[in-house]
Design an enzyme around this catalytic site. Sequence first.
Site, mmCIF file in Angstrom:
data_model
loop_
_atom_site.group_PDB
_atom_site.id
_atom_site.type_symbol
_atom_site.label_atom_id
_atom_site.label_comp_id
_atom_site.label_asym_id
_atom_site.label_seq_id
_atom_site.Cartn_x
_atom_site.Cartn_y
_atom_site.Cartn_z
ATOM 1 N N LYS A 28 66.518 23.780 35.231
ATOM 2 C CA LYS A 28 66.056 22.534 35.849
ATOM 3 C C LYS A 28 64.815 21.991 35.147
ATOM 4 C CE LYS A 28 65.642 24.271 40.069
ATOM 5 N NZ LYS A 28 65.780 25.617 39.513
ATOM 6 N N MET A 118 59.245 30.503 54.419
ATOM 7 C CA MET A 118 58.549 31.771 54.258
ATOM 8 C C MET A 118 57.962 32.328 55.552
ATOM 9 S SD MET A 118 59.330 32.079 51.199
ATOM 10 C CE MET A 118 58.690 33.730 51.044
ATOM 11 N N MET A 287 66.047 33.872 51.355
ATOM 12 C CA MET A 287 66.383 33.173 52.599
ATOM 13 C C MET A 287 67.482 33.833 53.421
ATOM 14 S SD MET A 287 64.141 31.051 52.872
ATOM 15 C CE MET A 287 62.962 31.742 51.748
ATOM 16 N N GLY A 324 59.966 31.100 48.050
ATOM 17 C CA GLY A 324 60.832 29.982 47.696
ATOM 18 C C GLY A 324 60.119 29.000 46.801
ATOM 19 N N GLN A 325 59.223 28.226 47.371
ATOM 20 C CA GLN A 325 58.598 27.156 46.599
ATOM 21 C C GLN A 325 57.439 27.684 45.746
ATOM 22 O OE1 GLN A 325 58.346 23.382 49.188
ATOM 23 N NE2 GLN A 325 58.261 25.089 50.591
HETATM 24 N N1 LIG Z 1 70.720 23.366 55.100
HETATM 25 C C1 LIG Z 1 69.611 23.884 54.571
HETATM 26 N N2 LIG Z 1 68.460 23.198 54.656
HETATM 27 C C2 LIG Z 1 67.334 23.743 54.154
HETATM 28 C C3 LIG Z 1 67.350 25.007 53.522
HETATM 29 C C4 LIG Z 1 68.572 25.710 53.435
HETATM 30 O O1 LIG Z 1 68.666 26.825 52.883
HETATM 31 N N3 LIG Z 1 69.675 25.112 53.981
HETATM 32 N N4 LIG Z 1 66.183 25.530 53.022
HETATM 33 C C5 LIG Z 1 64.911 25.087 53.566
HETATM 34 C C6 LIG Z 1 63.830 25.477 52.622
HETATM 35 S S1 LIG Z 1 63.664 27.147 52.260
HETATM 36 C C7 LIG Z 1 63.010 24.590 52.045
HETATM 37 S S2 LIG Z 1 61.719 25.160 51.076
HETATM 38 C C8 LIG Z 1 63.146 23.152 52.341
HETATM 39 C C9 LIG Z 1 62.776 22.212 51.200
HETATM 40 O O2 LIG Z 1 62.859 20.912 51.713
HETATM 41 P P1 LIG Z 1 61.982 19.701 51.178
HETATM 42 O O3 LIG Z 1 60.620 20.083 50.931
HETATM 43 O O4 LIG Z 1 62.198 18.605 52.154
HETATM 44 O O5 LIG Z 1 62.801 19.373 49.844
HETATM 45 P P2 LIG Z 1 62.323 18.887 48.417
HETATM 46 O O6 LIG Z 1 63.520 18.228 47.798
HETATM 47 O O7 LIG Z 1 61.725 20.004 47.677
HETATM 48 O O8 LIG Z 1 61.251 17.804 48.774
HETATM 49 C C10 LIG Z 1 60.076 17.638 48.056
HETATM 50 C C11 LIG Z 1 59.773 16.160 47.978
HETATM 51 O O9 LIG Z 1 58.518 15.972 47.337
HETATM 52 C C12 LIG Z 1 58.633 14.941 46.343
HETATM 53 N N5 LIG Z 1 57.582 15.216 45.350
HETATM 54 C C13 LIG Z 1 57.641 15.905 44.190
HETATM 55 N N6 LIG Z 1 56.423 16.033 43.649
HETATM 56 C C14 LIG Z 1 55.549 15.426 44.484
HETATM 57 C C15 LIG Z 1 54.133 15.262 44.500
HETATM 58 O O10 LIG Z 1 53.413 15.744 43.628
HETATM 59 N N7 LIG Z 1 53.601 14.588 45.562
HETATM 60 C C16 LIG Z 1 54.373 14.061 46.556
HETATM 61 N N8 LIG Z 1 53.777 13.424 47.561
HETATM 62 N N9 LIG Z 1 55.712 14.211 46.556
HETATM 63 C C17 LIG Z 1 56.285 14.887 45.560
HETATM 64 C C18 LIG Z 1 60.055 15.032 45.867
HETATM 65 O O11 LIG Z 1 60.488 13.808 45.322
HETATM 66 C C19 LIG Z 1 60.809 15.404 47.154
HETATM 67 O O12 LIG Z 1 61.227 14.275 47.873
HETATM 68 O O13 LIG Z 1 64.497 22.878 52.723
HETATM 69 C C20 LIG Z 1 64.883 23.579 53.870
HETATM 70 N N10 LIG Z 1 66.157 23.058 54.294
HETATM 71 N N1 LIG Z 2 68.142 26.428 41.711
HETATM 72 C C1 LIG Z 2 67.293 26.468 42.751
HETATM 73 N N2 LIG Z 2 66.395 27.477 42.852
HETATM 74 C C2 LIG Z 2 65.560 27.502 43.918
HETATM 75 C C3 LIG Z 2 65.561 26.480 44.903
HETATM 76 C C4 LIG Z 2 66.503 25.423 44.742
HETATM 77 O O1 LIG Z 2 66.580 24.488 45.566
HETATM 78 N N3 LIG Z 2 67.342 25.465 43.671
HETATM 79 N N4 LIG Z 2 64.709 26.543 45.965
HETATM 80 C C5 LIG Z 2 63.632 27.539 45.997
HETATM 81 C C6 LIG Z 2 63.339 27.854 47.403
HETATM 82 S S1 LIG Z 2 62.204 26.895 48.234
HETATM 83 C C7 LIG Z 2 63.891 28.915 48.029
HETATM 84 S S2 LIG Z 2 63.471 29.203 49.658
HETATM 85 C C8 LIG Z 2 64.703 29.894 47.324
HETATM 86 C C9 LIG Z 2 65.958 30.333 48.093
HETATM 87 O O2 LIG Z 2 66.590 31.322 47.362
HETATM 88 P P1 LIG Z 2 67.789 32.177 47.980
HETATM 89 O O3 LIG Z 2 67.478 32.627 49.332
HETATM 90 O O4 LIG Z 2 68.146 33.181 46.961
HETATM 91 O O5 LIG Z 2 68.992 31.090 48.038
HETATM 92 P P2 LIG Z 2 69.963 30.581 49.194
HETATM 93 O O6 LIG Z 2 71.131 29.981 48.477
HETATM 94 O O7 LIG Z 2 69.250 29.744 50.172
HETATM 95 O O8 LIG Z 2 70.481 31.879 50.010
HETATM 96 C C10 LIG Z 2 70.650 33.123 49.424
HETATM 97 C C11 LIG Z 2 71.765 33.921 50.021
HETATM 98 O O9 LIG Z 2 71.555 34.240 51.392
HETATM 99 C C12 LIG Z 2 72.805 34.723 51.806
HETATM 100 N N5 LIG Z 2 72.939 34.972 53.257
HETATM 101 C C13 LIG Z 2 73.418 34.165 54.218
HETATM 102 N N6 LIG Z 2 73.442 34.786 55.406
HETATM 103 C C14 LIG Z 2 72.987 36.046 55.206
HETATM 104 C C15 LIG Z 2 72.806 37.192 56.058
HETATM 105 O O10 LIG Z 2 73.059 37.183 57.260
HETATM 106 N N7 LIG Z 2 72.329 38.321 55.474
HETATM 107 C C16 LIG Z 2 72.058 38.400 54.142
HETATM 108 N N8 LIG Z 2 71.610 39.545 53.675
HETATM 109 N N9 LIG Z 2 72.218 37.337 53.330
HETATM 110 C C17 LIG Z 2 72.677 36.164 53.841
HETATM 111 C C18 LIG Z 2 73.756 33.663 51.286
HETATM 112 O O11 LIG Z 2 75.064 34.177 51.186
HETATM 113 C C19 LIG Z 2 73.144 33.294 49.949
HETATM 114 O O12 LIG Z 2 73.862 33.839 48.846
HETATM 115 O O13 LIG Z 2 65.122 29.384 46.078
HETATM 116 C C20 LIG Z 2 64.069 28.821 45.299
HETATM 117 N N10 LIG Z 2 64.668 28.541 44.024
HETATM 118 MO MO LIG Z 3 62.197 27.356 50.497
#
Ligand SMILES: Nc1nc2c(c(=O)[nH]1)N[C@H]1C(S)=C(S)[C@@H](COP(=O)(O)OP(=O)(O)OC[C@H]3O[C@@H](n4cnc5c(=O)[nH]c(N)nc54)[C@H](O)[C@@H]3O)O[C@H]1N2
Ligand SMILES: Nc1nc2c(c(=O)[nH]1)N[C@H]1C(S)=C(S)[C@@H](COP(=O)(O)OP(=O)(O)OC[C@H]3O[C@@H](n4cnc5c(=O)[nH]c(N)nc54)[C@H](O)[C@@H]3O)O[C@H]1N2
Ligand SMILES: [Mo]
Length: 719
Positions: A28, A118, A287, A324-325
């Site tokens: 990415k 987290m 996650m 994650g982030q």
């Molecule tokens: N269904 C589902 N939903 C999920 C998750 C999932 O596993 N499944 N995971 C959750 C998790 S772990 C996470 S971390 C969240 C992430 O969810 P979000 O934080 O809502 O997702 P991002 O796309 O990272 O959003 C970051 C935003 O910041 C903007 N941006 C980038 N750089 C800057 C900057 O410097 N300043 C400002 N002001 N904006 C900026 C980008 O354009 C983007 O719109 O999603 C959650 N939602």
């Molecule tokens: N390419 C890419 N990389 C990223 C991000 C991204 O948006 N894109 N986001 C970043 C962020 S903020 C985060 S939080 C991380 C997330 O990183 P990960 O957590 O590695 O990614 P996910 O795809 O959300 O989920 C991981 C796995 O959780 C498994 N899972 C679902 N249910 C269960 C359960 O009950 N038990 C167990 N043991 N596993 C289960 C799913 O099958 C899936 O394969 O990635 C970070 N890195």
């Molecule tokens: Mo995350």
Amino acid sequence: MLGVRDGQLVSLRGDPEHPTTKGLVCAKALFLPKIVYSEDRLNYPMVRRNGEFVRIGWDEAMNLLAEKFAGAIKKHGTDSVAFYGSGQAMSEESYLANRLFKGGIGTNNVEGNPRLCMASAVGGYVTTFGKDEPMGCYDDIEHAKVFFLVGSNTAECHPVIFDQILARKQAGRDVLIVVLDPRKSPVKHVADIHLDPVPGFDLAVLHAMAQTIIAENRHDRDFIDKHAQFKIVRDGKPTNVSFDDYVKFLDDFTPEKAERICGVSANRIREAARLFAVGPTMSLWTMGLNQRTTGVWANNLMHNLHLITGQINKPGATSFSLTGQPNACGGVRDTGSLCHILPYGRSVSKADHRAEMETLWGSKPGTIPDEPGLHTIAMFEALGEDKIQAMLICTTNPGHSLPNCHRHRDAMGKPRPNKPFVCVIDAYPTRTTELADLVLPAAMWAEKTGVFGMSERRYQLHPQIISPPGEARSDFDVILDLAGRLEDLGVVQRGYIKGKFKTTDDIWDEMRQASKGTAYDFMGITRKRLHAERGVRWPAPTEDHPGTARRYVKGEDPILDRGPYADNSLSPGDTKFYAAPDHRAIVWLRPVKPPAEPADNEYPFILSTGRVLEHWHTGTMTMKADELRRAYPEAFVEINPEDARELGIRNGDQVRITSRRGEAVMKSRVVDMPRKGMVFAPFHWEDDRAFINYVTIDAFDPGSKQPEFKICAVKLAKA
Ligand SMILES: Nc1nc2c(c(=O)[nH]1)N[C@H]1C(S)=C(S)[C@@H](COP(=O)(O)OP(=O)(O)OC[C@H]3O[C@@H](n4cnc5c(=O)[nH]c(N)nc54)[C@H](O)[C@@H]3O)O[C@H]1N2
Ligand SMILES: Nc1nc2c(c(=O)[nH]1)N[C@H]1C(S)=C(S)[C@@H](COP(=O)(O)OP(=O)(O)OC[C@H]3O[C@@H](n4cnc5c(=O)[nH]c(N)nc54)[C@H](O)[C@@H]3O)O[C@H]1N2
Ligand SMILES: [Mo]
């Protein structure tokens, strides 16, 4: 390393001398220039008038924002305003916002997306060890022989780390990989053992591993006697129990019993347990554990395994939650930018902690409320009930990323009398800016200076390299500007922020000061040092301190561990869990509880959601590079071939996914990845028809308040 020509970003490469990435970058990142120079970057502030966005100047925009905040505070009190931030903001930005809201305005309504990500890991570390964050570091990858990857698609989500694990395996080192995940994500291809539990029931596997380890006498009795204690919650209270009680508790989780609970073969559980005990074992989880209503408990059980085997505090042996982030650790967890905490391990509910921060900040005593503010889901609920009247959303896209999103989108955007005022700062138009009353254009990371903090406690500076486009400003500048105007309007005391800080450099010194004497102590990580070094790991209390590779242990390395935190009376290799009660980490006896919404006759499938390699969350950035977008141009759902056959769904068919909360329609990928009975959908696409967060559930862990993105019940039909 960024390549710049004539002031324009042209390329990005890894830094071969970097101690953690070793020059690797993920796919990415390579397309950063296309993302930064995408045509739809926001260039100027916009306000909604009669339903349409119109361009306005910064001064007018900031006046409006300040007036809306001041108006709400004067009319409805300090708790009628809120900040929703991000683990992608720089540390100084989160710290400043937290400072403004808690110590200036006087509300603890400060939250951010790390709550979605987290919070359960924080809960796990705090309840087991007394302090947040991993004790180990990325160097441990070089020493581990067993990697236990749990609910972590490390291959796609932490590719730089995964490549390092892979390289060790390919170099013929006797490295073994155990995976615990109901889905065969790409990590499965390198797994020596893959355990695939029914989603939500893997706590039984973790207990069964402990049961095997103790039954086969593979535990470390000496380490347990010296460094562990055992607790169970009885009648709502944590109660001490003995090792023997723990052994008795584990009788309910023999591998055979666990097999009946979670569907993983007893023999494979035994094999995994034996490998774990041999080690050195590095557990990495993400996650799959955190995004659960049992997230904190699952984290506790990971730590249990390390504590009973003594697979901790040794090179290669560590219990390491993958963040994650990029800046969830340094930016949000450390700076205390969530509703219940204060900077550097302090809590809003402790009078001495509040007083320390009020003194340092120069707030009037009693400004910081003594109770937590609203956590994320509660905050958006309060917005929907118009109890929050003004909200600032920064560096996050909750109109896309929140679970059960219909109701939270209505909270932000549904027109109504008394509708709260919502301001969003972002670099692009998003599914959240479309709901906002005011949109401010943000500078992105290469366009501003700040620090981020990694999972291994390393703080690193990234200096500004290029100018932001149009009129875009850094989030830091916007928050600073807002603070000054709120002082002028009389809702924050004069001189609280205005005039004290101009740049992120200025506030760094106060942040160091705030950490002084805490377990985070980074007094020694000066700005000057950050310019010269590739990051430093806290604690690093003095300028000549090299930073701490592993906490809670007197390092073998006399240089890397001479902080005040491993007692000087200890010998090299000795452990001291200095933050835990009686310096003993806690082995928790946690029950196995089903998810909030298990599958049933009406909704017979478990929906799990997550990620692919090429896309980042809500896609606002990665969708801008054709090369990345094309990899997965549209939403899809993975369905197990057996389930697909029974449903008459073929690969590529459009499928309707329906839950009790909403529906989404997307293409099917019939593939042997999710376990039978489970479907998996990433959440990266803006397309409203295929919006998976209309379907997900916003039930949350009662301890961490982190929502259960990984499990809800759905039904499937050909669309
Ligand atoms: N269904 C589902 N939903 C999920 C998750 C999932 O596993 N499944 N995971 C959750 C998790 S772990 C996470 S971390 C969240 C992430 O969810 P979000 O934080 O809502 O997702 P991002 O796309 O990272 O959003 C970051 C935003 O910041 C903007 N941006 C980038 N750089 C800057 C900057 O410097 N300043 C400002 N002001 N904006 C900026 C980008 O354009 C983007 O719109 O999603 C959650 N939602
Ligand atoms: N390419 C890419 N990389 C990223 C991000 C991204 O948006 N894109 N986001 C970043 C962020 S903020 C985060 S939080 C991380 C997330 O990183 P990960 O957590 O590695 O990614 P996910 O795809 O959300 O989920 C991981 C796995 O959780 C498994 N899972 C679902 N249910 C269960 C359960 O009950 N038990 C167990 N043991 N596993 C289960 C799913 O099958 C899936 O394969 O990635 C970070 N890195
Ligand atoms: Mo995350």
